[in-house]
Design a protein around this motif. Sequence first.
Motif, PDB file in Angstrom:
ATOM      1  N   UNK A  31       0.830  -1.212   0.000  1.00 48.05           N
ATOM      2  CA  UNK A  31       0.000   0.000   0.000  1.00 48.05           C
ATOM      3  C   UNK A  31       0.856   1.250   0.000  1.00 48.05           C
ATOM      4  N   UNK A  32       1.859   1.290   0.876  1.00 45.63           N
ATOM      5  CA  UNK A  32       2.667   2.513   1.018  1.00 45.63           C
ATOM      6  C   UNK A  32       3.828   2.577   0.054  1.00 45.63           C
ATOM      7  N   UNK A  33       4.243   1.421  -0.511  1.00 43.79           N
ATOM      8  CA  UNK A  33       5.384   1.431  -1.415  1.00 43.79           C
ATOM      9  C   UNK A  33       6.718   1.352  -0.708  1.00 43.79           C
ATOM     10  N   UNK A  34       6.773   1.244   0.627  1.00 41.65           N
ATOM     11  CA  UNK A  34       8.032   1.157   1.370  1.00 41.65           C
ATOM     12  C   UNK A  34       8.585  -0.264   1.304  1.00 41.65           C
ATOM     13  N   UNK A  35       9.907  -0.360   1.397  1.00 48.92           N
ATOM     14  CA  UNK A  35      10.542  -1.668   1.403  1.00 48.92           C
ATOM     15  C   UNK A  35      10.386  -2.314   2.785  1.00 48.92           C
ATOM     16  N   UNK A  36      10.054  -3.614   2.799  1.00 52.99           N
ATOM     17  CA  UNK A  36       9.841  -4.334   4.051  1.00 52.99           C
ATOM     18  C   UNK A  36      11.158  -4.886   4.559  1.00 52.99           C
ATOM     19  N   UNK A  37      11.420  -4.737   5.863  1.00 57.13           N
ATOM     20  CA  UNK A  37      12.614  -5.283   6.504  1.00 57.13           C
ATOM     21  C   UNK A  37      12.319  -6.705   6.961  1.00 57.13           C
ATOM     22  N   UNK A  38      13.300  -7.616   6.762  1.00 55.17           N
ATOM     23  CA  UNK A  38      13.125  -9.008   7.156  1.00 55.17           C
ATOM     24  C   UNK A  38      13.204  -9.128   8.675  1.00 55.17           C
ATOM     25  N   UNK A  39      12.399 -10.039   9.203  1.00 54.13           N
ATOM     26  CA  UNK A  39      12.425 -10.289  10.636  1.00 54.13           C
ATOM     27  C   UNK A  39      13.616 -11.180  10.987  1.00 54.13           C
ATOM     28  N   UNK A  40      13.859 -11.330  12.310  1.00 52.61           N
ATOM     29  CA  UNK A  40      14.980 -12.153  12.752  1.00 52.61           C
ATOM     30  C   UNK A  40      14.796 -13.606  12.336  1.00 52.61           C
ATOM     31  N   UNK A  41      13.574 -14.130  12.429  1.00 50.49           N
ATOM     32  CA  UNK A  41      13.321 -15.505  12.009  1.00 50.49           C
ATOM     33  C   UNK A  41      13.554 -15.718  10.527  1.00 50.49           C
ATOM     34  N   UNK A  42      13.134 -14.754   9.701  1.00 46.06           N
ATOM     35  CA  UNK A  42      13.350 -14.880   8.257  1.00 46.06           C
ATOM     36  C   UNK A  42      14.832 -14.831   7.919  1.00 46.06           C
ATOM     37  N   UNK A  43      15.578 -13.955   8.589  1.00 45.03           N
ATOM     38  CA  UNK A  43      17.019 -13.902   8.350  1.00 45.03           C
ATOM     39  C   UNK A  43      17.692 -15.206   8.764  1.00 45.03           C
TER      40      UNK A  43
ATOM     41  N   UNK B 284      17.507 -16.699  -4.272  1.00 48.78           N
ATOM     42  CA  UNK B 284      18.488 -15.634  -4.482  1.00 48.78           C
ATOM     43  C   UNK B 284      18.861 -14.963  -3.160  1.00 48.78           C
ATOM     44  N   UNK B 285      17.851 -14.665  -2.337  1.00 51.08           N
ATOM     45  CA  UNK B 285      18.127 -14.034  -1.043  1.00 51.08           C
ATOM     46  C   UNK B 285      18.957 -14.947  -0.146  1.00 51.08           C
ATOM     47  N   UNK B 286      18.625 -16.249  -0.105  1.00 52.07           N
ATOM     48  CA  UNK B 286      19.377 -17.190   0.732  1.00 52.07           C
ATOM     49  C   UNK B 286      20.822 -17.300   0.272  1.00 52.07           C
ATOM     50  N   UNK B 287      21.042 -17.386  -1.050  1.00 51.71           N
ATOM     51  CA  UNK B 287      22.409 -17.488  -1.564  1.00 51.71           C
ATOM     52  C   UNK B 287      23.208 -16.232  -1.261  1.00 51.71           C
ATOM     53  N   UNK B 288      22.579 -15.050  -1.388  1.00 52.70           N
ATOM     54  CA  UNK B 288      23.299 -13.803  -1.133  1.00 52.70           C
ATOM     55  C   UNK B 288      23.670 -13.670   0.339  1.00 52.70           C
ATOM     56  N   UNK B 289      22.749 -13.980   1.257  1.00 48.88           N
ATOM     57  CA  UNK B 289      23.042 -13.843   2.683  1.00 48.88           C
ATOM     58  C   UNK B 289      24.053 -14.900   3.137  1.00 48.88           C
ATOM     59  N   UNK B 290      23.946 -16.126   2.598  1.00 46.21           N
ATOM     60  CA  UNK B 290      24.917 -17.162   2.971  1.00 46.21           C
ATOM     61  C   UNK B 290      26.320 -16.778   2.531  1.00 46.21           C
ATOM     62  N   UNK B 291      26.418 -16.221   1.330  1.00 46.51           N
ATOM     63  CA  UNK B 291      27.737 -15.800   0.853  1.00 46.51           C
ATOM     64  C   UNK B 291      28.267 -14.643   1.703  1.00 46.51           C
TER      65      UNK B 291
END
Length: 388
Positions: free
Chosen positions: A324-336, A376-383
């Motif tokens: 709705x607002x167009x803002x980027x969502x920050x990942x939670x600790x569990x998702x990270x 893609x997100x998992x590969x980038x954070x793992x690297x």
Amino acid sequence: MTPASVAGAAPRTHGGREAKWTRETIIEKIRRWTELYGEPPRAADWNPSSAKWAAQTYRIARYHAGDPASGEPWPSLNAAKRHFGGSLTAAIVAAGYEPARPGPKRRGSLAPERAAELEMRPEVRALLGGALASARQERLRADARERQLDAARERAARVDRDLAAARRASVAAAGTSRRRTSTNTNAARAELAGARADAREARRMATRLAARLERAEATIAEVRADRRERTRERDAAADRAIATARLLDDARAELAQAAARAQTAEAALVRAAETDGTRTNSGPDPGLVAAARGAEAVARKAAEQAQLRAARAEREYRELAGAVTGDQRRLSAGELAQLRRTGPSGPSVLAAALKSLARARTTNSPVGLSAALGEVASAAISWQERIR
């Protein structure tokens, strides 16, 4: 001799005011108005009271603004009709234009001077502006051709009159005079035929431009419909976000109740242990201990389920709020933590994930695209964790 003609006094109108508008200045203002707004003035254009009665406020604004180039005012309706027998139509004809048909315009048509008030895409506005400019130029050319045609008709009429006079004097006129008159007549008729052909071509061009203008109006209608659809989608997303927020509040309340039940069960278990301690050495009551432990297990399970529902509702709420607002969502600790799962990492893993994302985009599947983005997100954070 009247007092107005003594000592070279200027003529005056009713009420003693100086006569500002003449026949020539009225014709000049009619032509200037047509050049600016693409059509001869109507009665409401030079009569603010009539325009106000018809709820056409833009005519009032144009009249009071005057000529945008020179700043000179426009004549009133009565001043324009005074020198033409009380008829604005006669004044427009004298200026060389065809008067507009009486009555309102066709329903759904768009006044060219009000096209700038619309909200539209830049490419549509550019297309519409080009069509309006071309239509205005072709209308001016057609008017010029019509004036040339009228002039040619006048010349042809003069030649016909000269021919009639030459015929009446044919007894005394020589054969050379007849041939010269015939040559002039043929030249005038040829010029008249050329002017008529040019006028027909100008009319065809104006018809084509009118068709382009209608297509531009249809494009504007499509843009408005698309904007309304996007507005409805945004409102629906906002409603879903509100509903998700309510579900999140309910889950949190349920979590609090489950925690309270767990504390109550734990307190009951403690009291049971204390009561059993005051009894004989035969040990606590097995039934009471089992009931307390069962209540504790049920409360803990309910608390875990409430936490899961709260986490899911919170994630959905964040996603909907971001939509709705167009803002980027920050990942939670569990998702990270989930993205930092153990396994291979490095540039080759990230490259493979990017290829999977490209394939998912070609299939246009929301499920596959979401899974590919997660890879893609998992590969980038793992690297990133590996190179720290």
